[in-house]
Every structure is written in C-alpha cells, then in structure tokens.
Design a protein around this motif. Structure first.
Motif, PDB file in Angstrom:
ATOM      1  N   TRP A  30       0.782  -1.229   0.000  1.00 56.55           N
ATOM      2  CA  TRP A  30       0.000   0.000   0.000  1.00 56.55           C
ATOM      3  C   TRP A  30       0.820   1.288   0.000  1.00 56.55           C
ATOM      4  N   ASP A  31       2.102   1.219   0.318  1.00 57.68           N
ATOM      5  CA  ASP A  31       2.932   2.426   0.353  1.00 57.68           C
ATOM      6  C   ASP A  31       3.820   2.466  -0.883  1.00 57.68           C
ATOM      7  N   PRO A  32       3.555   3.371  -1.812  1.00 60.83           N
ATOM      8  CA  PRO A  32       4.332   3.398  -3.051  1.00 60.83           C
ATOM      9  C   PRO A  32       5.826   3.645  -2.837  1.00 60.83           C
ATOM     10  N   GLY A  33       6.221   4.221  -1.715  1.00 61.02           N
ATOM     11  CA  GLY A  33       7.626   4.475  -1.450  1.00 61.02           C
ATOM     12  C   GLY A  33       8.378   3.270  -0.912  1.00 61.02           C
ATOM     13  N   THR A  34       7.659   2.322  -0.304  1.00 63.69           N
ATOM     14  CA  THR A  34       8.308   1.168   0.313  1.00 63.69           C
ATOM     15  C   THR A  34       8.755   0.179  -0.755  1.00 63.69           C
ATOM     16  N   GLN A  35      10.036  -0.146  -0.734  1.00 64.59           N
ATOM     17  CA  GLN A  35      10.588  -1.130  -1.658  1.00 64.59           C
ATOM     18  C   GLN A  35      10.726  -2.497  -1.000  1.00 64.59           C
ATOM     19  N   ARG A  36      10.949  -2.493   0.321  1.00 67.36           N
ATOM     20  CA  ARG A  36      11.120  -3.740   1.067  1.00 67.36           C
ATOM     21  C   ARG A  36      10.849  -3.448   2.538  1.00 67.36           C
ATOM     22  N   CYS A  37      10.157  -4.372   3.212  1.00 68.76           N
ATOM     23  CA  CYS A  37       9.871  -4.196   4.632  1.00 68.76           C
ATOM     24  C   CYS A  37       9.844  -5.570   5.288  1.00 68.76           C
ATOM     25  N   VAL A  38      10.776  -5.796   6.230  1.00 65.78           N
ATOM     26  CA  VAL A  38      10.980  -7.120   6.817  1.00 65.78           C
ATOM     27  C   VAL A  38      10.875  -7.028   8.339  1.00 65.78           C
ATOM     28  N   ARG A  39      10.128  -7.928   8.918  1.00 65.61           N
ATOM     29  CA  ARG A  39       9.991  -7.986  10.380  1.00 65.61           C
ATOM     30  C   ARG A  39      11.306  -8.415  11.004  1.00 65.61           C
ATOM     31  N   LEU A  40      11.681  -7.784  12.104  1.00 69.16           N
ATOM     32  CA  LEU A  40      12.944  -8.063  12.775  1.00 69.16           C
ATOM     33  C   LEU A  40      12.792  -8.993  13.977  1.00 69.16           C
ATOM     34  N   ASP A  41      11.557  -9.213  14.427  1.00 74.72           N
ATOM     35  CA  ASP A  41      11.329 -10.088  15.567  1.00 74.72           C
ATOM     36  C   ASP A  41      10.294 -11.137  15.170  1.00 74.72           C
ATOM     37  N   GLU A  42       9.964 -12.000  16.103  1.00 73.78           N
ATOM     38  CA  GLU A  42       9.046 -13.100  15.817  1.00 73.78           C
ATOM     39  C   GLU A  42       7.855 -13.067  16.768  1.00 73.78           C
ATOM     40  N   GLY A  43       6.886 -13.920  16.491  1.00 73.42           N
ATOM     41  CA  GLY A  43       5.719 -14.034  17.352  1.00 73.42           C
ATOM     42  C   GLY A  43       4.617 -13.100  16.920  1.00 73.42           C
ATOM     43  N   GLN A  44       3.634 -12.953  17.817  1.00 75.64           N
ATOM     44  CA  GLN A  44       2.520 -12.072  17.536  1.00 75.64           C
ATOM     45  C   GLN A  44       2.986 -10.633  17.397  1.00 75.64           C
ATOM     46  N   VAL A  45       2.367  -9.904  16.463  1.00 77.80           N
ATOM     47  CA  VAL A  45       2.643  -8.473  16.360  1.00 77.80           C
ATOM     48  C   VAL A  45       2.096  -7.820  17.625  1.00 77.80           C
ATOM     49  N   ARG A  46       2.933  -7.014  18.274  1.00 78.18           N
ATOM     50  CA  ARG A  46       2.570  -6.390  19.547  1.00 78.18           C
ATOM     51  C   ARG A  46       3.364  -5.086  19.696  1.00 78.18           C
ATOM     52  N   VAL A  47       2.995  -4.287  20.661  1.00 77.11           N
ATOM     53  CA  VAL A  47       3.780  -3.100  20.962  1.00 77.11           C
ATOM     54  C   VAL A  47       5.218  -3.559  21.194  1.00 77.11           C
ATOM     55  N   GLY A  48       6.147  -2.902  20.519  1.00 78.04           N
ATOM     56  CA  GLY A  48       7.554  -3.285  20.577  1.00 78.04           C
ATOM     57  C   GLY A  48       8.028  -4.045  19.354  1.00 78.04           C
ATOM     58  N   SER A  49       7.095  -4.582  18.536  1.00 76.24           N
ATOM     59  CA  SER A  49       7.497  -5.262  17.296  1.00 76.24           C
ATOM     60  C   SER A  49       8.222  -4.274  16.398  1.00 76.24           C
ATOM     61  N   ARG A  50       9.208  -4.781  15.613  1.00 83.42           N
ATOM     62  CA  ARG A  50      10.057  -3.903  14.802  1.00 83.42           C
ATOM     63  C   ARG A  50      10.200  -4.445  13.379  1.00 83.42           C
ATOM     64  N   TRP A  51      10.413  -3.526  12.419  1.00 79.84           N
ATOM     65  CA  TRP A  51      10.601  -3.853  11.014  1.00 79.84           C
ATOM     66  C   TRP A  51      11.741  -3.029  10.437  1.00 79.84           C
ATOM     67  N   HIS A  52      12.443  -3.600   9.474  1.00 79.37           N
ATOM     68  CA  HIS A  52      13.450  -2.873   8.696  1.00 79.37           C
ATOM     69  C   HIS A  52      12.778  -2.492   7.389  1.00 79.37           C
ATOM     70  N   ASN A  53      12.700  -1.193   7.108  1.00 79.79           N
ATOM     71  CA  ASN A  53      11.996  -0.686   5.934  1.00 79.79           C
ATOM     72  C   ASN A  53      12.973   0.032   5.014  1.00 79.79           C
ATOM     73  N   GLU A  54      12.947  -0.352   3.748  1.00 81.25           N
ATOM     74  CA  GLU A  54      13.737   0.325   2.713  1.00 81.25           C
ATOM     75  C   GLU A  54      12.761   1.060   1.811  1.00 81.25           C
ATOM     76  N   SER A  55      12.918   2.374   1.714  1.00 82.32           N
ATOM     77  CA  SER A  55      12.004   3.214   0.946  1.00 82.32           C
ATOM     78  C   SER A  55      12.754   4.139   0.006  1.00 82.32           C
ATOM     79  N   LYS A  56      12.014   4.597  -0.979  1.00 81.70           N
ATOM     80  CA  LYS A  56      12.527   5.618  -1.886  1.00 81.70           C
ATOM     81  C   LYS A  56      11.450   6.687  -1.982  1.00 81.70           C
ATOM     82  N   ILE A  57      11.797   7.893  -1.484  1.00 82.98           N
ATOM     83  CA  ILE A  57      10.850   8.998  -1.458  1.00 82.98           C
ATOM     84  C   ILE A  57      11.478  10.183  -2.168  1.00 82.98           C
ATOM     85  N   ALA A  58      10.776  10.691  -3.159  1.00 82.62           N
ATOM     86  CA  ALA A  58      11.271  11.825  -3.949  1.00 82.62           C
ATOM     87  C   ALA A  58      12.659  11.537  -4.514  1.00 82.62           C
ATOM     88  N   GLY A  59      12.887  10.276  -4.932  1.00 78.39           N
ATOM     89  CA  GLY A  59      14.157   9.903  -5.537  1.00 78.39           C
ATOM     90  C   GLY A  59      15.273   9.608  -4.553  1.00 78.39           C
TER      91      GLY A  59
END
Length: 86
Positions: A30-59
């Motif tokens: 859904w985010d046109p800028g996001t090229q890749r987004c990977v979860r960094l932890d495991e288990g249920q998504v909860r407060v504290g869950s983290r992701w590594h996001n690679e984006s390209k915005i305005a070049g």
C-alpha cells in the motif's frame, strides 16, 4: 525538515484496517515508497514489534527501523528512525 504524510480512504471497519496495518510488512502493498519491509522479531505483532523498511521517497533512498508504539482496536502508532531521521 521534510515531513511525509499519507492519507487513504478505505471501506473496511477500523478494526479490520488496524489488523492489516499492524503487520508493517504489508507496506510493500500500500505504500508506493516502500521497496522492502521485513519484520525483525518473531511471534505475535505487539507493541515493541520492529521492522526494517527500505524506501525511496522523492528519488532518495532511505532505510529506517520502525517500531510499533501503540496498538488498540481503533488506533495504531508506528515510528520509524535511523541515525539521521525520525
């Protein structure tokens, strides 16, 4: 300072939307800028869950680590940061 904001109009209930958005890996769909987004932890998504996001915005490519800060049935707060941006 650059600020990026995106607004979407959707038909599903807020609860269904929150359930989908809380898995930030879906940002590639859904985010046109996001090229890749990977979860960094495991288990249920909860407060504290983290992701590594690679984006390209305005070049400009950037990588941020996002953390789920708040999660209720009607509200989600995710914050992304790296050494130079929040």
């Amino acid at each position: 300072m650059t600020t990026v904001s995106r607004t979407f109009t959707v038909q599903p209930s807020p609860e269904a939307v929150i359930d989908y958005l809380k898995e930030l890996g879906h940002a590639e769909e859904w985010d046109p800028g996001t090229q890749r987004c990977v979860r960094l932890d495991e288990g249920q998504v909860r407060v504290g869950s983290r992701w590594h996001n690679e984006s390209k915005i305005a070049g400009v490519s950037t990588e941020l680590t996002y953390e789920l800060k708040e999660l209720t049935s009607r509200r989600i707060v995710l914050a992304g940061s790296n050494d130079t941006a929040t």
